[in-house]
Design a protein around this motif. Structure first.
Motif, PDB file in Angstrom:
ATOM      1  N   PHE A 156      30.745   3.622   1.050  1.00 44.69           N
ATOM      2  CA  PHE A 156      29.429   3.174   1.500  1.00 44.69           C
ATOM      3  C   PHE A 156      29.184   1.713   1.106  1.00 44.69           C
ATOM      4  N   VAL A 157      29.508   1.361  -0.122  1.00 45.18           N
ATOM      5  CA  VAL A 157      29.341  -0.023  -0.579  1.00 45.18           C
ATOM      6  C   VAL A 157      30.251  -0.944   0.223  1.00 45.18           C
ATOM      7  N   ALA A 158      31.485  -0.511   0.492  1.00 43.93           N
ATOM      8  CA  ALA A 158      32.411  -1.342   1.267  1.00 43.93           C
ATOM      9  C   ALA A 158      31.893  -1.558   2.685  1.00 43.93           C
ATOM     10  N   VAL A 159      31.368  -0.531   3.330  1.00 54.11           N
ATOM     11  CA  VAL A 159      30.822  -0.661   4.682  1.00 54.11           C
ATOM     12  C   VAL A 159      29.607  -1.590   4.679  1.00 54.11           C
ATOM     13  N   CYS A 160      28.731  -1.447   3.686  1.00 53.61           N
ATOM     14  CA  CYS A 160      27.560  -2.329   3.593  1.00 53.61           C
ATOM     15  C   CYS A 160      27.976  -3.792   3.421  1.00 53.61           C
ATOM     16  N   LEU A 161      28.942  -4.041   2.577  1.00 52.04           N
ATOM     17  CA  LEU A 161      29.415  -5.417   2.382  1.00 52.04           C
ATOM     18  C   LEU A 161      30.050  -5.973   3.652  1.00 52.04           C
ATOM     19  N   TYR A 162      30.814  -5.143   4.362  1.00 55.51           N
ATOM     20  CA  TYR A 162      31.425  -5.596   5.610  1.00 55.51           C
ATOM     21  C   TYR A 162      30.353  -5.927   6.649  1.00 55.51           C
ATOM     22  N   LEU A 163      29.346  -5.052   6.787  1.00 57.49           N
ATOM     23  CA  LEU A 163      28.286  -5.321   7.764  1.00 57.49           C
ATOM     24  C   LEU A 163      27.506  -6.581   7.406  1.00 57.49           C
ATOM     25  N   ARG A 164      27.268  -6.783   6.138  1.00 56.99           N
ATOM     26  CA  ARG A 164      26.576  -8.009   5.720  1.00 56.99           C
ATOM     27  C   ARG A 164      27.414  -9.241   6.078  1.00 56.99           C
ATOM     28  N   TRP A 165      28.688  -9.178   5.808  1.00 59.50           N
ATOM     29  CA  TRP A 165      29.575 -10.298   6.135  1.00 59.50           C
ATOM     30  C   TRP A 165      29.607 -10.536   7.652  1.00 59.50           C
ATOM     31  N   CYS A 209      27.359  -9.697   9.941  1.00 56.29           N
ATOM     32  CA  CYS A 209      26.073 -10.212  10.438  1.00 56.29           C
ATOM     33  C   CYS A 209      25.907 -11.684  10.112  1.00 56.29           C
ATOM     34  N   HIS A 210      26.275 -12.081   8.907  1.00 51.92           N
ATOM     35  CA  HIS A 210      26.180 -13.501   8.550  1.00 51.92           C
ATOM     36  C   HIS A 210      27.128 -14.336   9.394  1.00 51.92           C
ATOM     37  N   ARG A 211      28.308 -13.822   9.645  1.00 49.16           N
ATOM     38  CA  ARG A 211      29.267 -14.556  10.475  1.00 49.16           C
ATOM     39  C   ARG A 211      28.746 -14.685  11.901  1.00 49.16           C
ATOM     40  N   ASP A 220      27.743 -18.181  13.756  1.00 45.79           N
ATOM     41  CA  ASP A 220      28.350 -18.581  15.028  1.00 45.79           C
ATOM     42  C   ASP A 220      27.278 -18.923  16.042  1.00 45.79           C
ATOM     43  N   ARG A 221      26.189 -18.144  16.069  1.00 46.32           N
ATOM     44  CA  ARG A 221      25.087 -18.419  17.002  1.00 46.32           C
ATOM     45  C   ARG A 221      24.387 -19.721  16.644  1.00 46.32           C
TER      46      ARG A 221
END
Length: 181
Positions: free
Chosen positions: A39-48, A50-52, A56-57
């Motif tokens: 769960f922590v790994a998925v949250c960190l990936y989604l945060r990364w 979204c920021h990426r 880009d936008r």
């Protein structure tokens, strides 16, 4: 008195065997720890991600700075999405006459009677006010209200009908007011 002695205990009296995990408890704790780590790994990936995505936008959008020369170097000139000043000036401007004034022969229609206010500023038209009627849909607005809108967007503020083809036919060189609104 016996109750007070029962509440007293010394650190050495606590047996570590009371805290031992036996039987099915070990696999359950391992699974729960694994789920927590995932769960922590998925949250960190989604945060990364979204920021990426947001970075880009933001990189694709023009940057604005306090220095005009830096802004000119950082991004190309923005493309105008609305009408140019000549096309806006070429749109017909008439004086407003209420539907009841002058009878039916005064150029008032049922559509004019229904539209008695500027839908941008929500001010009612008074007799003699200047009204800029858009050629495609016939909606009327105060010129000072609709002109900034038309500089940004080439559509009617009320019904969003496109004015690009109409602007070509109502340029000042083509004869202003020759087209009926």
């Amino acid at each position: 008195m016996a109750a007070q002695e029962a509440l007293r205990w010394r650190y050495g009296d606590v047996d570590d065997g009371n805290f031992a995990v036996r039987g099915r408890g070990v696999p359950v704790l391992v699974v729960l720890l694994g789920v927590l780590v995932c769960f922590v790994a998925v949250c960190l990936y989604l945060r990364w991600a979204c920021h990426r995505y947001n970075n880009d936008r933001r990189a694709a959008l023009p940057r604005y700075s306090s220095s005009s020369s830096a802004a000119a170097l950082a991004s190309p000139a923005p493309v105008a999405a609305g009408l140019d000043d000549d096309a806006i000036a070429g749109l017909p401007v008439t004086l407003y006459r209420p539907a009841g004034a002058g009878g039916a022969g005064a150029g008032a229609t049922a559509d004019d009677a229904a539209q008695c206010c500027c839908s941008i500023c929500l001010g009612e038209f008074a007799e003699g006010d200047k009204v800029k009627a858009l050629p495609r849909c016939g909606h009327g607005f105060h010129p000072e209200c609709v002109d900034p809108w038309l500089r940004d967007r080439a559509s009617c503020p009320l019904c969003r009908a496109s004015l690009l083809a109409a602007a070509v036919t109502t340029k000042p060189g083509d004869g202003v007011g020759s087209e009926a609104a």
